[in-house]
Scaffold this motif. Structure first.
Motif, PDB file in Angstrom:
ATOM      1  N   ASN A   1       0.793  -1.144   0.014  1.00 14.67           N
ATOM      2  CA  ASN A   1       0.106  -0.092  -0.062  1.00 14.67           C
ATOM      3  C   ASN A   1       0.925   1.184  -0.136  1.00 14.67           C
ATOM      4  O   ASN A   1       0.317   2.320   0.331  1.00 14.67           O
ATOM      5  CB  ASN A   1      -0.965  -0.047   1.282  1.00 14.67           C
ATOM      6  CG  ASN A   1      -1.975  -1.291   1.289  1.00 14.67           C
ATOM      7  OD1 ASN A   1      -2.316  -1.249   0.078  1.00 14.67           O
ATOM      8  ND2 ASN A   1      -2.134  -1.811   2.304  1.00 14.67           N
ATOM      9  N   THR A   2       2.070   0.941  -0.253  1.00 15.41           N
ATOM     10  CA  THR A   2       3.068   2.064  -0.011  1.00 15.41           C
ATOM     11  C   THR A   2       2.879   3.123  -1.504  1.00 15.41           C
ATOM     12  O   THR A   2       3.065   2.721  -2.476  1.00 15.41           O
ATOM     13  CB  THR A   2       4.536   1.816  -0.057  1.00 15.41           C
ATOM     14  OG1 THR A   2       4.621   0.945   1.038  1.00 15.41           O
ATOM     15  CG2 THR A   2       5.349   3.099   0.017  1.00 15.41           C
ATOM     16  N   PRO A   3       2.377   4.295  -1.326  1.00 17.53           N
ATOM     17  CA  PRO A   3       2.208   5.327  -2.545  1.00 17.53           C
ATOM     18  C   PRO A   3       3.568   5.264  -3.161  1.00 17.53           C
ATOM     19  O   PRO A   3       4.481   5.765  -2.336  1.00 17.53           O
ATOM     20  CB  PRO A   3       1.643   6.614  -1.774  1.00 17.53           C
ATOM     21  CG  PRO A   3       1.131   6.062  -0.402  1.00 17.53           C
ATOM     22  CD  PRO A   3       2.160   5.199   0.042  1.00 17.53           C
ATOM     23  N   HIS A   4       3.788   5.446  -4.401  1.00 20.11           N
ATOM     24  CA  HIS A   4       4.529   5.744  -5.147  1.00 20.11           C
ATOM     25  C   HIS A   4       4.216   5.976  -6.671  1.00 20.11           C
ATOM     26  O   HIS A   4       3.187   5.845  -7.156  1.00 20.11           O
ATOM     27  CB  HIS A   4       5.738   4.844  -5.309  1.00 20.11           C
ATOM     28  CG  HIS A   4       5.383   3.547  -5.743  1.00 20.11           C
ATOM     29  ND1 HIS A   4       4.584   2.640  -5.156  1.00 20.11           N
ATOM     30  CD2 HIS A   4       5.751   2.836  -6.953  1.00 20.11           C
ATOM     31  CE1 HIS A   4       4.459   1.541  -5.697  1.00 20.11           C
ATOM     32  NE2 HIS A   4       5.019   1.604  -6.824  1.00 20.11           N
ATOM     33  N   GLY A   5       5.004   6.482  -7.517  1.00 16.00           N
ATOM     34  CA  GLY A   5       4.690   6.732  -8.844  1.00 16.00           C
ATOM     35  C   GLY A   5       4.411   8.405  -9.060  1.00 16.00           C
ATOM     36  O   GLY A   5       3.496   8.934  -8.411  1.00 16.00           O
TER      37      GLY A   5
ATOM     38  N   ARG B   1      -0.109   5.984  -9.998  1.00 19.18           N
ATOM     39  CA  ARG B   1       0.640   6.937  -9.737  1.00 19.18           C
ATOM     40  C   ARG B   1       0.092   8.031  -8.630  1.00 19.18           C
ATOM     41  O   ARG B   1      -0.875   8.482  -8.710  1.00 19.18           O
ATOM     42  CB  ARG B   1       1.062   7.840 -10.725  1.00 19.18           C
ATOM     43  CG  ARG B   1       1.559   7.178 -11.956  1.00 19.18           C
ATOM     44  CD  ARG B   1       2.052   7.838 -13.013  1.00 19.18           C
ATOM     45  NE  ARG B   1       2.819   6.881 -14.186  1.00 19.18           N
ATOM     46  CZ  ARG B   1       3.497   7.118 -15.077  1.00 19.18           C
ATOM     47  NH1 ARG B   1       4.190   8.456 -14.976  1.00 19.18           N
ATOM     48  NH2 ARG B   1       3.964   6.438 -16.101  1.00 19.18           N
ATOM     49  N   SER B   2       0.932   8.005  -7.724  1.00 19.83           N
ATOM     50  CA  SER B   2       0.181   8.753  -6.312  1.00 19.83           C
ATOM     51  C   SER B   2       0.860  10.167  -6.036  1.00 19.83           C
ATOM     52  O   SER B   2       0.323  10.826  -5.034  1.00 19.83           O
ATOM     53  CB  SER B   2       0.472   8.049  -4.851  1.00 19.83           C
ATOM     54  OG  SER B   2      -0.072   6.792  -5.132  1.00 19.83           O
ATOM     55  N   ILE B   3       1.868  10.536  -6.807  1.00 18.41           N
ATOM     56  CA  ILE B   3       2.632  11.659  -6.434  1.00 18.41           C
ATOM     57  C   ILE B   3       2.164  12.652  -7.791  1.00 18.41           C
ATOM     58  O   ILE B   3       2.662  12.415  -8.863  1.00 18.41           O
ATOM     59  CB  ILE B   3       3.982  11.565  -6.112  1.00 18.41           C
ATOM     60  CG1 ILE B   3       4.358  10.607  -5.131  1.00 18.41           C
ATOM     61  CG2 ILE B   3       4.693  12.996  -5.941  1.00 18.41           C
ATOM     62  CD1 ILE B   3       5.686  10.149  -4.830  1.00 18.41           C
ATOM     63  N   ASP B   4       1.709  13.751  -7.354  1.00 20.46           N
ATOM     64  CA  ASP B   4       1.476  14.797  -8.555  1.00 20.46           C
ATOM     65  C   ASP B   4       2.537  15.540  -9.108  1.00 20.46           C
ATOM     66  O   ASP B   4       2.645  15.542 -10.234  1.00 20.46           O
ATOM     67  CB  ASP B   4       0.334  15.660  -8.005  1.00 20.46           C
ATOM     68  CG  ASP B   4      -1.083  15.250  -8.168  1.00 20.46           C
ATOM     69  OD1 ASP B   4      -1.201  14.122  -8.101  1.00 20.46           O
ATOM     70  OD2 ASP B   4      -1.921  15.998  -8.012  1.00 20.46           O
ATOM     71  N   ALA B   5       3.538  15.867  -8.264  1.00 21.18           N
ATOM     72  CA  ALA B   5       4.825  16.621  -8.638  1.00 21.18           C
ATOM     73  C   ALA B   5       6.045  16.549  -7.581  1.00 21.18           C
ATOM     74  O   ALA B   5       5.760  16.199  -6.352  1.00 21.18           O
ATOM     75  CB  ALA B   5       4.223  17.818  -8.878  1.00 21.18           C
ATOM     76  N   LEU B   6       7.141  16.443  -8.246  1.00 21.01           N
ATOM     77  CA  LEU B   6       8.141  16.961  -7.273  1.00 21.01           C
ATOM     78  C   LEU B   6       9.051  18.040  -7.787  1.00 21.01           C
ATOM     79  O   LEU B   6       9.251  18.133  -8.878  1.00 21.01           O
ATOM     80  CB  LEU B   6       9.275  15.741  -7.707  1.00 21.01           C
ATOM     81  CG  LEU B   6      10.435  15.525  -6.815  1.00 21.01           C
ATOM     82  CD1 LEU B   6      10.113  15.414  -5.382  1.00 21.01           C
ATOM     83  CD2 LEU B   6      11.579  14.356  -7.117  1.00 21.01           C
ATOM     84  N   VAL B   7       8.865  19.154  -7.049  1.00 22.36           N
ATOM     85  CA  VAL B   7       9.374  20.352  -6.954  1.00 22.36           C
ATOM     86  C   VAL B   7      10.498  20.973  -6.125  1.00 22.36           C
ATOM     87  O   VAL B   7      10.376  20.899  -5.004  1.00 22.36           O
ATOM     88  CB  VAL B   7       7.957  21.354  -7.021  1.00 22.36           C
ATOM     89  CG1 VAL B   7       8.460  22.997  -7.608  1.00 22.36           C
ATOM     90  CG2 VAL B   7       6.938  20.870  -7.700  1.00 22.36           C
TER      91      VAL B   7
END
Length: 656
Positions: free
Chosen positions: A65-69, A105-111
């Motif tokens: 269940n670990t969010p990633h992507g 994919r659980s992450i909208d953005a890496l900024v």
């Protein structure tokens, strides 16, 4: 709106998007150009580690269940080459990327935000990433797992590469509402919410995923126009709404945040003076131009949208340089030339371009080109530049002189701003005011018997590997002990005046001041000049050893919040007996009481009677503060300790 009007709007949006993407790409290239060869692959590896969750890779969490992507993230040759540099033994894994690729994919953005990709980037720059998520789509348990993954990657980067990475899990809806929660011990949202968002918009680099929709909106638009424009986007068209996230509009800053932001920067200056000098100046400039100036992030966006007046020139825009130009223009117009010179020196030291050192043709970075242009514009000669380049070679006195100028400027800024602001309207919580106010009081205030902070902010640069103690006897039978940087044995006159760090009536105060300000430690070599008997170098080293154990140097910003919200208490107490008394003496002739408090202050008081005044704090509180006695090595050490405890009737322990 007609179809022709819609087409025109979309064309304008597409042009702005292309220029924003070009600017973002240039910032990435700049950040890579300033990274060492060892760290450069990490720029591509870190997003990949957030995108996947595999047991052979850092950041793996053993829970399905670990969010990633990451949204809008694709696998390119550049990423594969970087992965093979960092993990050469895993080539088979990267050749068949399908086995790693996430199904969702659980992450909208890496900024990224901060100094990375600007002239202020250095080898010591932290990488501060916002990991943007929609918390409505992730359960609290899932968010905990994601935070564990982020922490594991941070620890891997620190352990394997010695690089400081910070991932801030950021809920898009909370950021949109300018709710940043608790950061660095105080509520950043309470002190300066909109200002934090403005700084994010000024410095952000989209590393992967969705871009803030703010980037597409003209700087003159109102919030209503912002959302109207967003609603005109259609899926499948360019620009596609799925490429963006809504972190909120920013039209104007809130003057009610300025007081909290100013005291916040004063607090930060205790650890990072150069950065705070520029940021404090930025706050003052904003206040002075409140009616007719836009936030810096909007001025930056305008230049990006305009292609810096020519398509393709957008890559030369530097947010840090843009901010600096704005500051200098203000202080020059106010004829505050001391401030102008200080800001120039601080910018140069912060950026550290080393202009006086030769560089091979074709290898000059954008930072060197920009800073060389500034130095020429300011009329600096090479010897002035070399002096700043050789900061590590500066004398103790030179470092202290610059430190005083920095802190004087900060206090003057704060006072000028305070006189123009109504504190009653400021958006800073009562608790935050208490915490920050007490930190400032600990650092800046002068009190009887208090060991003062040097206010240097130079970290280890003020450390002295060699220190000379000198004793001067005055005509009135009083004595003065002075500490000098370097080996000054047998020297007098000008040499002493140029190297003297501080002077006190007792060597104990010299040691406490030196240890507290990280000037002396157990590695320091001491020279005791003539007439300092019976004191020996060994006596000084033993006192320093015990002082470091009981009173390690304090970082004011690291003081626990709960301590500063509670009444001040004595934390540790040490009594030094007969430190400068002839060793054969068997009576308690000299007593100095040293104690620290839960608010980070240290005091040194002469006389055993000081303990009488402290009886309540030493024996009637729970838990009692630990109390120790330090006596120089001599035959009668235990006997002196017994005589001392008979006089005090307090529970002291004898130090070895």
């Amino acid at each position: 709106m007609t179809s022709q009007q819609t087409l025109t709007v979309n064309q304008n949006l597409t042009i702005r998007l292309l220029r924003v993407l070009r600017y973002n790409k240039a910032r990435i290239e700049r950040s890579l150009s300033l990274l060492s060869e060892q760290h450069r692959p990490l720029f591509h590896v870190l997003p990949f580690l957030l995108h996947v969750n595999h047991p052979d890779l850092p950041g793996y969490i053993e829970d399905d269940n670990t969010p990633h992507g990451l949204n809008n993230y694709s696998y390119r040759d550049q990423i594969k080459f970087a992965l093979l540099e960092v993990f050469p033994h895993l080539q088979g894994l990267f050749d068949d990327i399908r086995q790693l690729w996430p199904r969702s994919r659980s992450i909208d953005a890496l900024v990224l935000m901060g100094s990375i990709g600007t002239i202020a980037q250095s080898t010591d720059s932290d990488f501060d990433y916002w990991v943007c998520i929609n918390s409505k789509l992730l359960t609290p348990e899932a968010q905990v797992l994601l935070q564990e993954k982020l922490t594991a990657i941070e620890q891997w980067a620190a352990t394997e590469y010695g690089i400081e990475i910070h991932f801030f899990l950021s809920d898009i809806e909370q950021v949109k509402a300018c709710d940043f929660g608790v950061a660095e011990g105080e509520s950043a949202g309470s002190a300066q919410a909109v200002l934090l968002k403005a700084e994010f918009y000024t410095t952000n680099i989209v590393v992967a995923g969705k871009a803030p929709f703010w980037w597409l909106v003209p700087e003159t638009f109102s919030e209503q126009q912002y959302y109207s424009l967003m609603q005109q986007l259609n899926e499948g068209n360019s620009p596609d709404p799925n490429w963006f996230m809504d972190l909120g509009h920013l039209e104007k800053l809130d003057p009610n945040e300025l007081f909290g932001a100013a005291i916040w920067q004063l607090g930060k200056a205790m650890d990072s003076p150069f950065k705070s000098v520029l940021k404090m100046a930025k706050l003052e400039v904003f206040l002075e131009n409140l009616e007719d100036e836009q936030p810096l992030c909007n001025l930056l966006k305008k230049r990006v949208h305009n292609g810096d007046e020519a398509p393709g020139s957008v890559a030369i825009i530097d947010p840090y340089a843009l901010m600096f130009d704005q500051l200098i223009q203000h202080y020059e117009s106010e004829e505050q030339y001391d401030a102008v010179n200080l800001l120039r020196e601080c910018l140069y030291i912060k950026c550290a371009p080393k202009l006086s050192y030769p560089v091979k043709e074709g290898q000059a970075t954008f930072k060197r080109r920009i800073m060389a242009g500034y130095a020429k514009q300011w009329g600096w000669i090479r010897s002035e530049i070399r002096h700043l380049d050789d900061l590590d070679e500066w004398s103790f006195q030179e470092l202290v002189q610059l430190s005083r100028r920095i802190h004087r400027f900060l206090i003057q800024c704060y006072r000028r701003m305070s006189s123009k602001l109504s504190t009653g309207q400021q958006l800073v919580s009562k608790e935050d005011m208490t915490v920050i106010g007490r930190r400032l009081d600990t650092f800046y205030s002068r009190k009887e018997n208090k060991v003062e902070f040097l206010r240097s902010g130079f970290d280890n640069r003020v450390y002295c590997p060699q220190v000379t103690f000198k004793l001067t006897k005055k005509k009135n039978n009083k004595v003065v002990w002075s500490a000098h940087s370097g080996d000054l044995m047998g020297q007098y006159g000008e040499a002493l005046a140029e190297t003297r760090m501080i002077q006190f009536p007792s060597p104990i105060r010299l040691v406490m001041w030196g240890v507290s300000n990280r000037i002396m430690n157990e590695e320091t070599r001491f020279f005791l000049d003539y007439d300092t008997d019976p004191l020996t170098e060994n006596d000084v080293h033993n006192l320093i050893k015990h002082t470091l154990e009981l009173f390690p140097p304090v970082k004011i910003n690291a003081l626990p919040r709960e301590n500063l919200l509670s009444p001040q208490q004595i934390k540790t107490c040490m009594v030094v007996v007969n430190f400068t008394t002839p060793r054969p003496r068997v009576s308690v002739d000299e007593v100095w009481v040293v104690y620290s408090t839960t608010w980070g202050e240290m005091f040194v008081v002469e006389g055993i009677e000081a303990l009488d005044a402290m009886w309540f704090e030493l024996q009637e509180v729970t838990p009692r503060p630990p109390c120790y006695v330090h006596i120089p090595q001599c035959k009668h050490k235990k006997y002196l300790f017994e005589k001392f405890t008979e006089k005090t009737e307090l529970p002291f322990k004898l130090l070895d």
